[in-house]
Design an enzyme around this catalytic site. Sequence first.
Site, mmCIF file in Angstrom:
data_model
loop_
_atom_site.group_PDB
_atom_site.id
_atom_site.type_symbol
_atom_site.label_atom_id
_atom_site.label_comp_id
_atom_site.label_asym_id
_atom_site.label_seq_id
_atom_site.Cartn_x
_atom_site.Cartn_y
_atom_site.Cartn_z
ATOM 1 N N THR A 30 3.428 10.292 -14.655
ATOM 2 C CA THR A 30 3.023 9.327 -15.677
ATOM 3 C C THR A 30 1.659 8.706 -15.394
ATOM 4 O O THR A 30 1.084 8.064 -16.279
ATOM 5 C CB THR A 30 4.051 8.189 -15.789
ATOM 6 O OG1 THR A 30 4.106 7.492 -14.533
ATOM 7 C CG2 THR A 30 5.427 8.728 -16.146
ATOM 8 N N CYS A 34 3.610 1.086 -9.817
ATOM 9 C CA CYS A 34 4.568 0.003 -10.021
ATOM 10 C C CYS A 34 4.811 -0.755 -8.727
ATOM 11 O O CYS A 34 4.456 -0.314 -7.640
ATOM 12 C CB CYS A 34 5.918 0.553 -10.497
ATOM 13 S SG CYS A 34 5.867 1.550 -12.004
ATOM 14 N N CYS A 38 10.436 -2.397 -9.806
ATOM 15 C CA CYS A 38 10.267 -2.103 -11.231
ATOM 16 C C CYS A 38 11.616 -1.785 -11.874
ATOM 17 O O CYS A 38 12.397 -0.974 -11.341
ATOM 18 C CB CYS A 38 9.313 -0.924 -11.418
ATOM 19 S SG CYS A 38 8.949 -0.572 -13.161
ATOM 20 N N ARG A 63 -2.772 3.718 -13.307
ATOM 21 C CA ARG A 63 -2.911 2.443 -13.996
ATOM 22 C C ARG A 63 -1.663 1.596 -13.779
ATOM 23 O O ARG A 63 -0.587 2.111 -13.470
ATOM 24 C CB ARG A 63 -3.150 2.654 -15.499
ATOM 25 C CG ARG A 63 -2.017 3.336 -16.227
ATOM 26 C CD ARG A 63 -2.277 3.374 -17.728
ATOM 27 N NE ARG A 63 -1.241 4.081 -18.475
ATOM 28 C CZ ARG A 63 -0.079 3.542 -18.821
ATOM 29 N NH1 ARG A 63 0.216 2.302 -18.480
ATOM 30 N NH2 ARG A 63 0.805 4.254 -19.501
ATOM 31 N N CYS A 65 1.622 -0.558 -14.289
ATOM 32 C CA CYS A 65 2.792 -0.525 -15.174
ATOM 33 C C CYS A 65 2.796 -1.770 -16.067
ATOM 34 O O CYS A 65 2.590 -2.887 -15.586
ATOM 35 C CB CYS A 65 4.061 -0.489 -14.318
ATOM 36 S SG CYS A 65 5.600 -0.610 -15.259
ATOM 37 N N CYS A 68 6.501 -3.894 -15.120
ATOM 38 C CA CYS A 68 6.698 -4.701 -13.908
ATOM 39 C C CYS A 68 5.438 -5.418 -13.451
ATOM 40 O O CYS A 68 5.507 -6.274 -12.568
ATOM 41 C CB CYS A 68 7.240 -3.845 -12.774
ATOM 42 S SG CYS A 68 6.043 -2.682 -12.057
ATOM 43 N N ASP A 457 4.945 -32.312 20.179
ATOM 44 C CA ASP A 457 5.233 -33.186 19.047
ATOM 45 C C ASP A 457 6.518 -33.964 19.286
ATOM 46 O O ASP A 457 7.556 -33.401 19.670
ATOM 47 C CB ASP A 457 5.361 -32.348 17.764
ATOM 48 C CG ASP A 457 5.624 -33.195 16.547
ATOM 49 O OD1 ASP A 457 4.661 -33.755 15.999
ATOM 50 O OD2 ASP A 457 6.806 -33.307 16.165
#
Length: 508
Positions: A30, A34, A38, A63, A65, A68, A457
């Site tokens: 695709t 992601c 996702c 690129r 998603c 998500c 402390d």
Amino acid sequence: MHTDTERCVRAVQSKDARFDGWFFTAVTTTKIYCRPSCPVVPPKPANMRFYPSAAAAQQAGFRACKRCRPDASPGSPQWNERADAVARAMRLIGDGVVDRDGVPGLAARLGYSPRQVERQLLAELGAGPLALARAQRAQTARLLIETSALPMAEIAFAAGFASIRTFNDTVREVFALSPSELRQRARPAARPDEGDTGGTGGSGGGTGDAPPLTTLALRLPFRKPLCPDNLFGHLAATAVPGVEEWRDGAYRRTLTLPYGHGIVALTPRPEHIDCRLSLTDLRDLAGAIARCRRMLDLDADPEAVDALLADDPVLAPLITKAPGRRVPRTVDADEFAVRAVIGQQVSTAAARTHAGRLAAAYGERIEDPEGGLTHLFPSAAALAELDPETLAMPRTRRATLTGLVAALADGDLQLGPGSDREEARARLAALPGFGPWTVECIAMRALGDPDAFTATDLGVRRAAQGLGLPGTPAALLGRAAAWRPWRAYAVQYLWATDDHPINHLPTD
């Protein structure tokens, strides 16, 4: 982690949100990348590729998603945990150094040549500093596109792009949508569970010659669990009058930023932190978000921290009772160092009063249309002009404060996000009046060292004795060796045994 293919595949198949930000999953069929959690049906393992950064996935031609939104996942916890050059570079890139000063400026702060920095980042992250900064610009652009009504040209330059064409090309390449399509897609789908942005942008405030404030409503993601009690309780209980306040369920404070100033309101929610950010210059957006995330320790991996600390039978009940404690840090390391000195051997209330007077006398005055904030905390350069005799504190502490301010103003001491922690510790320890408590407090809250430990402390020692742990600093240090590298988080659990306001979420 991205090189451990089997582990990454298991995380993706189980949609494990704990690994969001640790690595990114790209799908070869695709050309989309992601986050591990996702919600879509996981692809076949043979079609998965794993990258250590969003920038590396983008450089490989994938690129983001649209479902998500991997660019909006929490940051990798290792950039705050680690102290090496790559981690320091990532913190500086997040603070916007590359956009302001270029790769040479980044390299100069790290003490390396630009070529060395490029090589180290490419080897570990699969992307150089320019690509990493570009990915951040794309994320900033998306925030402004979706949460404001600003014209696209203003968004392009506010996000750090050199031209409208580069802005348009980058948005299309990263998100597979034009800027206008991204805005149209976001508007009807703005529901609380769909990402890290929400609300609308607008302008407000400002009188006289003060620059107007542009306000954005955002959501800051984090890894669960998150215990807000000590985190917001500490910030509210130690708030400097005029600089910080707790109002209407939110911690609010002023921000001194590279291009201007801002005001932020942070409200804890079960799934995210509401962030209402008002800026005089939108070029400061990415850096302001990075500083808020650092202050709230939002990129921490609480399950890893708690798992190691819970191996100690003394700490285990404390962690079971309230898991996910974060280390309350700061938006300005120089500011915190000054406040740490002011707070030496005085009560929280007295430290607030002294710091408030300092801010009112030497800090820049600002307008706050929505609350009672009045000043920016003064810079080291401004404090370098103060007359020590006007300070209502012992002479030795005056000398400590003026010595610190001089070192910060001269650049002899560097405490920013890209600082070398051990070098900073050594330089602090060499200043007059700096003992282990002050050095470790600054290391924990200003330098962000997850292993800083305030063994001297009083609150830590009391808690340790109450739990049957050694009460002397030397013995406690030996006992705490098993808590490394998370001793700063152990301090939060120890402090929480006391019924002090810093351990409770404020009530309005």
